[in-house]
Scaffold this motif. Structure first.
Motif, PDB file in Angstrom:
ATOM      1  N   ALA A  10       0.864  -1.228  -0.109  1.00 60.05           N
ATOM      2  CA  ALA A  10      -0.075  -0.096   0.003  1.00 60.05           C
ATOM      3  C   ALA A  10       0.893   1.352   0.059  1.00 60.05           C
ATOM      4  O   ALA A  10       0.587   2.376  -0.639  1.00 60.05           O
ATOM      5  N   LYS A  11       2.093   1.310   0.607  1.00 58.69           N
ATOM      6  CA  LYS A  11       2.863   2.343   0.820  1.00 58.69           C
ATOM      7  C   LYS A  11       3.319   2.704  -0.741  1.00 58.69           C
ATOM      8  O   LYS A  11       3.220   3.853  -0.929  1.00 58.69           O
ATOM      9  N   VAL A  12       3.840   1.858  -1.242  1.00 59.51           N
ATOM     10  CA  VAL A  12       4.218   2.108  -2.511  1.00 59.51           C
ATOM     11  C   VAL A  12       3.125   2.298  -3.810  1.00 59.51           C
ATOM     12  O   VAL A  12       3.154   3.524  -4.474  1.00 59.51           O
ATOM     13  N   ILE A  13       2.264   1.731  -3.213  1.00 60.62           N
ATOM     14  CA  ILE A  13       1.043   2.191  -4.307  1.00 60.62           C
ATOM     15  C   ILE A  13       0.548   3.671  -4.046  1.00 60.62           C
ATOM     16  O   ILE A  13       0.151   4.438  -4.837  1.00 60.62           O
ATOM     17  N   ALA A  14       0.615   3.949  -2.673  1.00 61.45           N
ATOM     18  CA  ALA A  14       0.287   5.403  -2.190  1.00 61.45           C
ATOM     19  C   ALA A  14       1.202   6.525  -3.088  1.00 61.45           C
ATOM     20  O   ALA A  14       0.748   7.378  -3.541  1.00 61.45           O
ATOM     21  N   VAL A  15       2.654   6.016  -3.028  1.00 61.97           N
ATOM     22  CA  VAL A  15       3.476   7.185  -3.797  1.00 61.97           C
ATOM     23  C   VAL A  15       3.182   7.140  -5.237  1.00 61.97           C
ATOM     24  O   VAL A  15       3.087   7.939  -5.996  1.00 61.97           O
ATOM     25  N   GLN A  16       2.970   5.955  -6.047  1.00 62.78           N
ATOM     26  CA  GLN A  16       2.378   5.950  -7.160  1.00 62.78           C
ATOM     27  C   GLN A  16       1.100   6.799  -7.361  1.00 62.78           C
ATOM     28  O   GLN A  16       1.241   7.618  -8.398  1.00 62.78           O
ATOM     29  N   TYR A  17       0.414   6.503  -6.624  1.00 67.04           N
ATOM     30  CA  TYR A  17      -0.713   7.620  -6.808  1.00 67.04           C
ATOM     31  C   TYR A  17      -0.661   8.820  -6.498  1.00 67.04           C
ATOM     32  O   TYR A  17      -1.033   9.732  -7.412  1.00 67.04           O
ATOM     33  N   ALA A  18       0.368   9.129  -5.763  1.00 63.86           N
ATOM     34  CA  ALA A  18       0.637  10.730  -5.618  1.00 63.86           C
ATOM     35  C   ALA A  18       1.395  11.080  -6.740  1.00 63.86           C
ATOM     36  O   ALA A  18       1.141  12.495  -6.866  1.00 63.86           O
ATOM     37  N   PHE A  57      -3.062   9.411   0.157  1.00 66.14           N
ATOM     38  CA  PHE A  57      -2.822   9.565   1.688  1.00 66.14           C
ATOM     39  C   PHE A  57      -3.704   8.371   2.330  1.00 66.14           C
ATOM     40  O   PHE A  57      -3.380   7.933   3.444  1.00 66.14           O
ATOM     41  N   GLY A  58      -4.825   7.914   1.958  1.00 60.64           N
ATOM     42  CA  GLY A  58      -5.593   6.918   2.221  1.00 60.64           C
ATOM     43  C   GLY A  58      -4.764   5.590   2.282  1.00 60.64           C
ATOM     44  O   GLY A  58      -4.714   5.059   3.206  1.00 60.64           O
ATOM     45  N   ASN A  59      -3.917   5.307   1.280  1.00 62.21           N
ATOM     46  CA  ASN A  59      -3.142   4.165   0.783  1.00 62.21           C
ATOM     47  C   ASN A  59      -2.071   4.160   1.983  1.00 62.21           C
ATOM     48  O   ASN A  59      -1.610   3.155   2.520  1.00 62.21           O
ATOM     49  N   TYR A  60      -1.478   5.297   1.931  1.00 62.42           N
ATOM     50  CA  TYR A  60      -0.385   5.232   3.000  1.00 62.42           C
ATOM     51  C   TYR A  60      -0.553   5.474   4.509  1.00 62.42           C
ATOM     52  O   TYR A  60       0.004   4.583   5.130  1.00 62.42           O
TER      53      TYR A  60
END
Lengths: 607, 223
Positions: free
Chosen positions: A38-46, A105-108
């Motif tokens: 989820a943290k990597v996905i969060a950064v990808q989203y961001a 932010f949700g994912n992270y």
């Protein structure tokens, strides 16, 4: 509930949350590209959201150039101008703010803050990002198709959205609608994760009432989005059919260029209902996460527990429930029954109550707090100011008799930019300055951050305050050029020049922020695990940045709420959520029942 | 919009009540309950996938409720003509009910750990579902042959749209059904597919319910 106020035995049993089997990637691609973390996905989203946001920012600069200096730039035609307006609005609202707050932010933050190893459905979470990226690429593709992107305005009202005179009425609008449909599918996948993770994957001791308000805000916003996006989905599909197959869902009988079109009897008002049934909750989809994050930023930086935590939670729930009952206040000028308008004006004003409550609670949290004016705190306080400004003009526009003359003017533009553009984006900046150290292990540069804040904060006021006045003068929105309009004095043009200059400065200054993000990643001061001395779980991870699985061999056990700041008698001015109540305030007995009392807190005295 | 509003109000009421419950009479600022009984609070005693399915069904409910609202609002326009529904829809409805029954039977068999019955039940449910989808296509064919194309009139357009979206949801379910059936045919233990079977059953019943509502709406308004 209070009967289980403490555990008699000093032994702490291991977490009862079953350990999850994490997917362990072996390769670089598995870890950073097709990642299920989820943290990597969060950064990808961001990164995706911020990139597409930069495109929208440039578009707004082009719009301002045209408004400030009409007849100067030959490359901005009236059609281009409408396309810029449309794409700017849609990108900023959906593809930047919604995606960044919930996907980023949700994912992270959700897994870290609730004490979970990851989202409950990591694979679905990964697919969610790739579908989002696909939607973004489809939207960007519309810049390159014949006719360019749609110029229908971000509300995409039919019939004009798909009639020949509107720019991008063939390819542009179809790409926009298909892209929105994919965005919604991708979001639904992510949204399922956010809700189920918060409900089902909280670590031991993390009761709902111990969740940081950030999680509450994101949770409620996700629920709103899950229930409201289907309205946009339905309207997108029906409009695609109207455009591509010639159905008449929304298209009335029309005469265009002297020719009767094949459409018959469709209802443009139906589209407006569906659109705003999504569109109004959308305001709270970007506002609620901002409310939650700001509560946490203020509490951390005022070194004080959030004032009225329970009231804040109730306000979030109330806003969420009410936000489905106000949509038609966007349609006062559509010729609705006056009683209908009366109903929606009332609900609109009622929703101001829980919102105002939150504002009071932020201010009361600051009251006599030990305020640290860090960069995140500056942005948080800037948000409170801006949100009050934007909220007050919302009360104007919520009333039918005030709305009707102001509808379609620059006043509306000023209102919604203050309340749902500048306010949330200030929170986005504050949150990035706040959590960047956790994501990268390095602090963002403080001086650049303060410079960024002051220029952005004051600059946006220079942009949007005068716009209210332009609205009062009757300057309409979405007009390419004013021409000779009798009731608009020439001074309006001077004001437009000033606004344009301010907008270009604010836009350009964002480069400093982007530079700061990149520079600090390599050269920033190492932050350590908990630079803000905060209580929530994401700051208590054994590694910074947290590794896959977040919490090392065992999950944390939570003993207290997220706001134990400046507790009298405590060794430090904050007590992490996972710190057992063993350490007593001086003078208290070591007996087990002493722990029932817990340390004295200002909040406890109030009740 | 009344339909959507009522449905969404009901969903929101459940959501708000569910989230409000654990906040009443709790003073997180005084309590330091460490360990006992606290992790169950606010959490449903269900595996995450089931909760996930529940949330998804809420989303789908919102989607179909909005479609029905749109249908009713569009009906009020002057050009509305009533659609002659193909008779085959009655047959299709019966077939979809049978697939639901087969799913329910499979679920019971999975609970009794009878892998042979699970296999038969899953295949039967699949056959019925495919027949239903084929029947829907046949209905489209009949309408088409009778001269009702998508763009002929709004009632026909809505018919195609509603049945298509319902069918797509069923196809999504068929994907999970296919994976589960493949695992059963490969001979995995009952315990490993029980959850999938339960999820499929819930989803099938839900889509049956949606179809019954849609069919009722269509019947109520046809000529």
């Amino acid at each position: 509930m209070s009967s289980v106020a403490f555990d008699e035995s000093p032994h702490v049993p291991p977490a009862e949350v079953p350990e999850v089997e994490l997917y362990h990637p072996k390769t670089f691609i598995g870890r950073y590209i097709w990642s299920q973390d989820a943290k990597v996905i969060a950064v990808q989203y961001a990164i995706t959201a911020i990139s597409v946001g930069v495109v929208a920012l440039v578009l707004s600069g082009l719009m301002r150039l045209q408004l400030g200096f009409p007849h100067t730039f030959s490359f901005i035609t009236p059609a281009n101008y409408l396309q810029f307006v449309t794409m700017h609005g849609m990108i900023m609202v959906i593809y930047l703010l919604t995606a960044l707050f919930l996907g980023g932010f949700g994912n992270y933050l959700i897994p870290l803050m609730v004490g979970a190893r990851d989202m409950v459905f990591p694979y679905v979470n990964m697919v969610s990002y790739w579908v989002y990226l696909f939607a973004v690429l489809l939207l960007m593709a519309s810049f390159f198709v014949p006719g360019g992107p749609t110029g229908a305005g971000w509300t995409l009202y039919p019939p004009q959205a798909i009639l020949g005179g509107t720019p991008g009425a063939n390819w542009g609008i179809i790409l926009m609608l298909v892209s929105l449909a994919f965005f919604i599918i991708g979001f639904t996948m992510g949204g399922l994760n956010y809700v189920v993770t918060v409900l089902q994957a909280r670590t031991r001791g993390m009761t709902m009432m111990r969740l940081p308000l950030t999680v509450w805000g994101i949770l409620m916003a996700t629920i709103l989005a899950l229930l409201a996006f289907p309205a946009l989905f339905v309207s997108a599909i029906m409009m695609i059919l109207d455009q591509a197959l010639g159905t008449s869902f929304f298209m009335p009988a029309l005469v265009s260029k002297g020719q009767h079109l094949a459409y018959n009897g469709g209802s443009p008002i139906l589209f407006q209902h569906l659109f705003w049934f999504f569109g109004h909750p959308e305001v709270y989809i970007v506002a609620l996460p901002a409310f939650g994050i700001v509560s946490d930023l203020i509490s951390v930086n005022a070194r004080r527990n959030i004032f009225g935590y329970r009231m804040m939670v109730w306000a979030i729930l109330a806003i969420g429930g009410l936000s489905f009952m106000v949509w038609a206040h966007h349609m006062y000028v559509s010729g609705m029954n006056p009683y209908f308008g009366f109903f929606f004006a009332t609900t609109t004003l009622v929703i101001a109550i829980p919102t105002a409550l939150k504002v009071y609670n932020w201010v009361l949290t600051l009251w006599r707090g030990d305020i640290h004016l860090t960069v995140p705190m500056l942005f948080a306080i800037g948000f409170v100011f801006t949100f009050i400004n934007g909220g007050l003009t919302g009360l104007f526009l919520g009333n039918v008799p005030v709305d009707i003359p102001l509808s379609g003017t620059m006043f509306v533009v000023a209102h919604f930019h203050m309340v749902m553009a500048v306010s949330p984006i200030l929170v986005v900046f504050g949150a990035i300055y706040h959590w960047y150290p956790k994501v990268t292990g390095r602090m963002l540069n403080d001086t650049l951050g303060k410079f960024h804040f002051w220029v952005t904060f004051l600059g946006t006021y220079a942009i949007y305050y005068p716009m209210h006045y332009l609205g009062f003068l009757g300057v309409p929105r979405r007009y390419f050029a004013m021409g000779n309009t009798v009731f608009i004095p020439p001074s309006a043009q001077s004001l437009n020049v000033a606004i344009t200059i301010a907008a270009l400065i604010v836009g350009a200054i964002q480069v400093v922020f982007l530079y700061n993000l990149i520079w600090s990643y390599f050269k920033g001061k190492p932050s350590g695990p908990n630079p803000w001395r905060a209580t929530t779980l994401e700051w208590q991870t054994p590694h910074t940045p947290p590794k896959h699985g977040n919490f090392g061999p065992t999950l944390p056990v939570v003993y207290r709420w997220a706001y134990d700041y400046s507790v009298p008698g405590a060794a430090e001015d904050f007590i992490p959520q996972d710190q057992p109540p063993g350490r007593k305030a001086p003078g208290l007995e070591e007996a087990p029942d002493a722990s029932e009392l817990g340390p004295q807190k200002p909040g406890a005295l109030v009740t | 919009m009344t339909t959507s509003l009522l449905v969404l109000a009901a969903i929101m009421a459940v959501v708000v009540w569910w989230l409000l419950r654990p906040t009443l009479n709790v003073k997180p600022w005084v309590e330091q309950r460490p360990i006992k009984n606290v992790d169950a609070e606010g959490t449903l005693p269900l595996p995450p996938v089931k909760v996930g399915l529940g949330v998804f069904l809420a989303v789908a409910t919102s989607l179909f409720a909005l479609l029905i609202s749109a249908y009713h609002m569009r009906m009020m326009a002057a050009d509305w003509t009533h659609l002659a529904l193909p008779r085959v829809l009655w047959l299709n409805t019966g077939v979809l009910i049978l697939s639901g029954v087969a799913m329910q039977w499979t679920r019971a068999a999975a609970q009794r750990e009878q892998i042979d019955s699970v296999r038969i039940g899953l295949i039967a449910a699949g056959v019925f579902t495919v027949s239903f989808l084929a029947g829907q296509l046949w209905a489209w064919q009949q309408l088409n042959a009778a001269g009702y194309f998508v763009k002929t009139d709004p009632a026909t357009a809505f018919f195609y749209l509603l049945t298509a979206l319902h069918g797509l949801h069923l196809l999504g379910g068929m994907y999970v059904w296919g994976r589960t059936t493949a695992r059963v045919l490969r001979g995995v233990e009952v315990g490993k597919v029980r959850l999938s079977v339960e999820l499929c059953t819930v989803y099938w019943h839900y889509l049956l319910l949606v179809w019954l509502v849609l069919f009722a709406v269509l019947l109520h308004t046809h000529s």
